[in-house]
Write an enzyme that holds these catalytic residues in place. Structure first.
Site, PDB file in Angstrom:
ATOM      1  N   SER A 169      94.256  -2.076  35.027  1.00 35.69           N
ATOM      2  CA  SER A 169      94.894  -1.637  36.257  1.00 35.69           C
ATOM      3  C   SER A 169      93.912  -1.856  37.395  1.00 35.69           C
ATOM      4  CB  SER A 169      95.262  -0.155  36.150  1.00 35.69           C
ATOM      5  OG  SER A 169      95.575   0.391  37.416  1.00 35.69           O
ATOM      6  N   TYR A 188      94.388   8.676  34.028  1.00 38.41           N
ATOM      7  CA  TYR A 188      94.742   7.260  34.066  1.00 38.41           C
ATOM      8  C   TYR A 188      93.530   6.404  34.443  1.00 38.41           C
ATOM      9  CZ  TYR A 188      97.655   3.137  34.956  1.00 38.41           C
ATOM     10  OH  TYR A 188      98.227   1.881  34.920  1.00 38.41           O
TER      11      TYR A 188
END
Length: 278
Positions: free
Chosen positions: A143, A156
């Site tokens: 990401s 995350y």
């Protein structure tokens, strides 16, 4: 790898979003497919659609946190396709919350999917690929959070930074041993997928409903020109495989990352303002 026709790809988290788009792109390139997702109904629908493209599809609702199930699926894939040429460790989830607001079991669930799911994919498939001796490529989905921290996304960010470290080590180890296996880290920016639903739901709290989440998601994507489609991400993934690129950026981040790099070199405190995709 330039010619994909007749080769085989394994994709986790394949039933929706980026994973689904990569599966469709792989089928369009003539690749046979091994697909994993926990959403059994959507996985079956996708598999039947891909078979219509004339490729062989093996699919199974496997939990990537289950190392034994991953080993079993890997064995089935090699028995079916003889070799695996592309492995995409894509399965993941997103949750919001501060560093001290999440319980230990919440952390464990996030890490078991987003980190250990990638580890299990590597452990199940890479030794078999090495034993086969064929040229191959591995893509791990990270990401922008693999590079830049974000407040209220501690779990995350932690997971995706770990995926980056794991992927870099995998790349270096395979290169050191002169194995014909390329490695890439996919670092998506804003992509129109269902994973954003968790983020929106977290902000809505008790007011969250499927209809409200869908409404806010559609409005956000309409106002933000940075959102791209999963199909566009899949194109970038295959471009990177062809060019053997390690980094796969879906959005231009050079200015922001240059500033971050300089802060590290200069020993300056991190200042994570809004990420600018330009």
């Amino acid at each position: 790898m330039n010619n994909f026709k007749g080769k085989a790809a394994v994709i986790t988290g394949a039933a929706s979003g980026i994973g689904r788009a990569i599966a469709i792109k792989a089928a369009d390139e003539g690749m046979n497919l091994g697909l994993i997702d926990m959403n059994a109904s959507e996985l079956e629908i996708l598999s039947e659609q891909l078979k219509q493209k004339g490729v062989d599809v093996l699919y199974r609702p496997v939990d990537v946190t289950d190392s034994i199930a991953m080993e079993d699926f890997a064995q089935s894939c090699f028995e079916r396709f003889n070799e695996i040429d592309l492995l995409v460790n894509n399965a993941g989830i997103l949750r919001v919350g501060g560093c001290w607001d999440q319980r230990a079991d919440d952390w464990q669930k996030m890490m078991s999917i987003n980190i250990m799911g990638v580890v299990n994919g590597i452990n199940a498939f890479v030794p078999r690929i090495i034993d086969n001796g064929n040229a191959a490529h591995i893509v791990n989905t990270g990401s922008v959070g693999s590079l830049v921290a974000a407040p209220n996304m501690a779990q995350y960010t932690t997971c995706k930074m770990a995926v980056r470290g794991l992927t870099e080590c995998l790349y270096l180890e395979l290169k050191m041993q002169q194995k014909p296996i390329g490695v890439s880290l996919l670092c998506p920016g804003p992509v129109s997928t269902n994973i954003a639903n968790s983020l929106i739901g977290g902000f809505l709290g008790d007011d969250a409903s499927p209809e409200k989440i869908a409404e806010i998601k559609a409005a956000t994507e309409a106002m933000d020109p940075n959102f791209i489609s999963p199909d566009a991400v899949a194109e970038k993934v295959f471009d990177a495989i062809r060019s053997e690129s390690f980094w796969i950026f879906t959005h231009p981040l050079k200015k922001h990352l240059h500033g971050l790099t300089q802060a590290v070199v200069n020993g300056e405190n991190p200042e994570y303002s809004e990420v600018k995709f330009d």
